[in-house]
Design a protein around this motif. Structure first.
Motif, PDB file in Angstrom:
ATOM      1  N   HIS A  19       0.743  -1.102   0.122  1.00 16.04           N
ATOM      2  CA  HIS A  19       0.152   0.061   0.081  1.00 16.04           C
ATOM      3  C   HIS A  19       0.759   1.389   0.023  1.00 16.04           C
ATOM      4  O   HIS A  19       0.600   2.220  -0.956  1.00 16.04           O
ATOM      5  N   LYS A  20       1.692   1.153   0.934  1.00 16.86           N
ATOM      6  CA  LYS A  20       2.983   2.086   1.006  1.00 16.86           C
ATOM      7  C   LYS A  20       3.704   2.654  -0.345  1.00 16.86           C
ATOM      8  O   LYS A  20       3.691   3.665  -0.796  1.00 16.86           O
ATOM      9  N   LEU A  21       3.868   1.304  -0.807  1.00 18.19           N
ATOM     10  CA  LEU A  21       4.723   1.587  -2.251  1.00 18.19           C
ATOM     11  C   LEU A  21       3.858   2.087  -3.372  1.00 18.19           C
ATOM     12  O   LEU A  21       4.419   2.886  -4.139  1.00 18.19           O
ATOM     13  N   ASN A  22       2.503   1.764  -3.335  1.00 17.84           N
ATOM     14  CA  ASN A  22       1.483   2.274  -4.231  1.00 17.84           C
ATOM     15  C   ASN A  22       1.247   3.792  -4.269  1.00 17.84           C
ATOM     16  O   ASN A  22       1.485   4.443  -5.072  1.00 17.84           O
ATOM     17  N   GLU A  23       1.503   4.230  -2.956  1.00 16.39           N
ATOM     18  CA  GLU A  23       0.967   5.216  -2.587  1.00 16.39           C
ATOM     19  C   GLU A  23       1.933   6.498  -2.842  1.00 16.39           C
ATOM     20  O   GLU A  23       1.891   7.573  -3.276  1.00 16.39           O
ATOM     21  N   TYR A  24       3.424   6.176  -2.392  1.00 16.22           N
ATOM     22  CA  TYR A  24       4.469   6.946  -2.660  1.00 16.22           C
ATOM     23  C   TYR A  24       5.543   6.477  -3.582  1.00 16.22           C
ATOM     24  O   TYR A  24       6.600   6.986  -3.498  1.00 16.22           O
ATOM     25  N   ILE A  25       5.094   5.656  -4.603  1.00 11.50           N
ATOM     26  CA  ILE A  25       6.004   5.087  -5.486  1.00 11.50           C
ATOM     27  C   ILE A  25       6.987   6.128  -6.253  1.00 11.50           C
ATOM     28  O   ILE A  25       8.084   5.987  -6.353  1.00 11.50           O
ATOM     29  N   TYR A  26       6.207   7.449  -6.683  1.00 10.95           N
ATOM     30  CA  TYR A  26       6.883   8.445  -7.586  1.00 10.95           C
ATOM     31  C   TYR A  26       7.995   9.078  -6.474  1.00 10.95           C
ATOM     32  O   TYR A  26       8.959   9.546  -7.047  1.00 10.95           O
ATOM     33  N   TYR A  27       7.624   9.385  -5.374  1.00 15.29           N
ATOM     34  CA  TYR A  27       8.564  10.003  -4.539  1.00 15.29           C
ATOM     35  C   TYR A  27       9.797   8.949  -4.333  1.00 15.29           C
ATOM     36  O   TYR A  27      11.037   9.588  -4.240  1.00 15.29           O
ATOM     37  N   TYR A  28       9.513   7.632  -4.026  1.00  9.12           N
ATOM     38  CA  TYR A  28      10.558   6.573  -3.893  1.00  9.12           C
ATOM     39  C   TYR A  28      11.558   6.635  -5.431  1.00  9.12           C
ATOM     40  O   TYR A  28      12.887   6.753  -5.064  1.00  9.12           O
ATOM     41  N   LEU A  29      10.974   6.723  -6.417  1.00  9.37           N
ATOM     42  CA  LEU A  29      11.967   6.833  -7.581  1.00  9.37           C
ATOM     43  C   LEU A  29      12.519   7.897  -7.470  1.00  9.37           C
ATOM     44  O   LEU A  29      13.773   7.891  -8.106  1.00  9.37           O
ATOM     45  N   LEU A 339      26.620   1.764 -11.046  1.00  9.42           N
ATOM     46  CA  LEU A 339      25.542   2.027  -9.951  1.00  9.42           C
ATOM     47  C   LEU A 339      24.292   2.642 -10.707  1.00  9.42           C
ATOM     48  O   LEU A 339      23.030   2.372 -10.380  1.00  9.42           O
ATOM     49  N   TYR A 340      24.591   3.342 -11.489  1.00 10.20           N
ATOM     50  CA  TYR A 340      23.458   4.021 -12.374  1.00 10.20           C
ATOM     51  C   TYR A 340      22.570   2.934 -12.949  1.00 10.20           C
ATOM     52  O   TYR A 340      21.347   2.940 -12.875  1.00 10.20           O
ATOM     53  N   LEU A 341      23.337   1.916 -13.456  1.00 11.75           N
ATOM     54  CA  LEU A 341      22.466   1.107 -14.079  1.00 11.75           C
ATOM     55  C   LEU A 341      21.862  -0.022 -13.335  1.00 11.75           C
ATOM     56  O   LEU A 341      20.478  -0.292 -13.470  1.00 11.75           O
ATOM     57  N   LEU A 346      16.360  -1.423 -10.493  1.00 12.04           N
ATOM     58  CA  LEU A 346      15.569  -1.488  -9.242  1.00 12.04           C
ATOM     59  C   LEU A 346      14.422  -0.397  -9.373  1.00 12.04           C
ATOM     60  O   LEU A 346      13.317  -0.782  -9.228  1.00 12.04           O
ATOM     61  N   CYS A 347      14.554   0.824 -10.063  1.00 12.03           N
ATOM     62  CA  CYS A 347      13.488   1.441 -10.328  1.00 12.03           C
ATOM     63  C   CYS A 347      12.297   1.004 -11.286  1.00 12.03           C
ATOM     64  O   CYS A 347      11.053   1.096 -11.093  1.00 12.03           O
ATOM     65  N   ILE A 348      12.885   0.449 -12.265  1.00 16.81           N
ATOM     66  CA  ILE A 348      11.906  -0.307 -13.275  1.00 16.81           C
ATOM     67  C   ILE A 348      11.180  -1.533 -12.643  1.00 16.81           C
ATOM     68  O   ILE A 348       9.900  -1.687 -12.836  1.00 16.81           O
TER      69      ILE A 348
END
Length: 368
Positions: A19-29, A339-341, A346-348
């Motif tokens: 639930h938290k992942l879906n709610e704040y996904i863009y902030y995490y990315l 590290l960028y890769l 991970l973001c994908i």
């Protein structure tokens, strides 16, 4: 009952996390990408600079500090694309700026192979390379780039000589744009610039006993790793006790017997860990009359295929007649690119999990 309690609790935690992942996904990315960029483009350079050795000589009246820049080889337009050139230029700009600030040198010596395709470039292309080179290394935009504090030595990538024939036009062009004197004298210190690519050395206009003057020779091509007639000539003519060279992209100290023309001692100048960088200093006293020490300075470009890259620093104490050599080791740019890769992957993955779970209903279990 006991297992059911923990299974239920685990399921509850999973549902809350989803639930938290879906709610704040863009902030995490955004946080992941921003923090990675800040680390790779700014923080990593500052972390390495904080581990560089403190330079110490003694009485500043008798001390001179020289920053050695070996094989920067800014990338050319034929062999590298615009993104690779841009990234390599930024890396050199970021690391050189911090090295310059850390050392505050009396002189900067560029030890050859300044431009990767310098000897192949036509006049217009060469001038574009020259403009890039000046911006990267904070140089004045007038010709020649050399001054009393900035000295240039030609390398095989600048005038030919490795797999190409050296022609007079290339040598003259380098001298026109980068021209430096062959000998520089400064308060009991003598710098001698030699060029093995064309077997060229300056005239020894002021022969002195080396116990009174610290004589240091600079060459792009190492002189004592393969003893030649030219090595014999320059070593016996100037009687330098120290030679600094580049070209090999490695980091070694070779002490040689001049009469026997062979090495008596070989020392690898390196480090094995991040914490050991602060001890990357070596002090050399006065050499015996029949020996010479040649120190190979590592490349400062991450594109040269070497894992150990850095800038050399030469601290000369004329009162004690001693030389301290320091290496300012640099971070691996390829590690940052990897590290960028990894972060992008991970973001994908996180976004894919968000995509497949965003419409599912979250059920919160209460365990009494």
């Amino acid at each position: 009952m006991f297992h059911l309690f923990y299974l239920t609790r685990l399921k509850t935690v999973f549902e809350l996390t989803k639930h938290k992942l879906n709610e704040y996904i863009y902030y995490y990315l955004v946080f992941l990408l921003a923090s990675t960029t800040i680390y790779n483009e700014w923080l990593v350079y500052s972390l390495y600079a904080s581990k560089w050795p403190t330079l110490y000589c003694g009485n500043e009246k008798f001390c001179k500090t020289i920053l050695l820049v070996a094989d920067p080889q800014i990338l050319g337009e034929e062999r590298a694309n615009i993104i690779a050139r841009w990234d390599s230029d930024r890396y050199l700009f970021n690391t050189y700026g911090r090295a310059l600030q850390h050392v505050n040198p009396d002189n900067v010596i560029f030890m050859g192979d300044l431009i990767d395709e310098g000897s192949l470039a036509d006049q217009k292309t060469f001038e574009r390379y020259l403009h890039r080179f000046s911006k990267i290394f904070f140089l004045k935009n007038t010709i020649p780039l050399a001054s009393k504090n900035v000295i240039f030595i030609p390398g095989d990538n600048d005038i030919g000589g490795d797999e190409e024939i050296v022609i007079r036009e290339k040598v003259d062009r380098f001298n026109l744009y980068f021209g430096s004197p062959g000998i520089i004298e400064n308060e009991k210190i003598e710098f001698i610039m030699v060029n093995q690519l064309i077997d060229s050395m300056p005239t020894n206009i002021n022969p002195t006993n080396r116990t009174n003057t610290v004589k240091i020779m600079f060459s792009h091509i190492p002189l004592t790793t393969r003893w030649t007639k030219f090595t014999d000539k320059v070593v016996n003519e100037f009687k330098s006790e120290f030679i600094f060279s580049a070209h090999d992209h490695s980091s070694f100290n070779f002490i040689s017997d001049i009469k026997k023309r062979k090495h008596t001692y070989v020392q690898r100048l390196g480090h094995n860990s991040f914490d050991e960088m602060s001890r990357a200093q070596w002090r050399f006293g006065q050499q015996s009359p029949n020996s010479v020490s040649e120190i190979i300075v590592p490349t400062c470009s991450y594109r040269m295929g070497s894992n150990n890259i850095g800038y050399g620093v030469l601290t000369i104490d004329t009162f004690r007649h001693s030389v301290t050599y320091t290496i300012l080791w640099l971070p691996s740019r390829f590690a940052c690119l990897y590290l960028y890769l990894y972060v992008l992957m991970l973001c994908i993955i996180l976004y894919f999990l968000h995509f497949i779970t965003r419409n599912s209903k979250t059920i919160i279990y209460r365990v009494m």
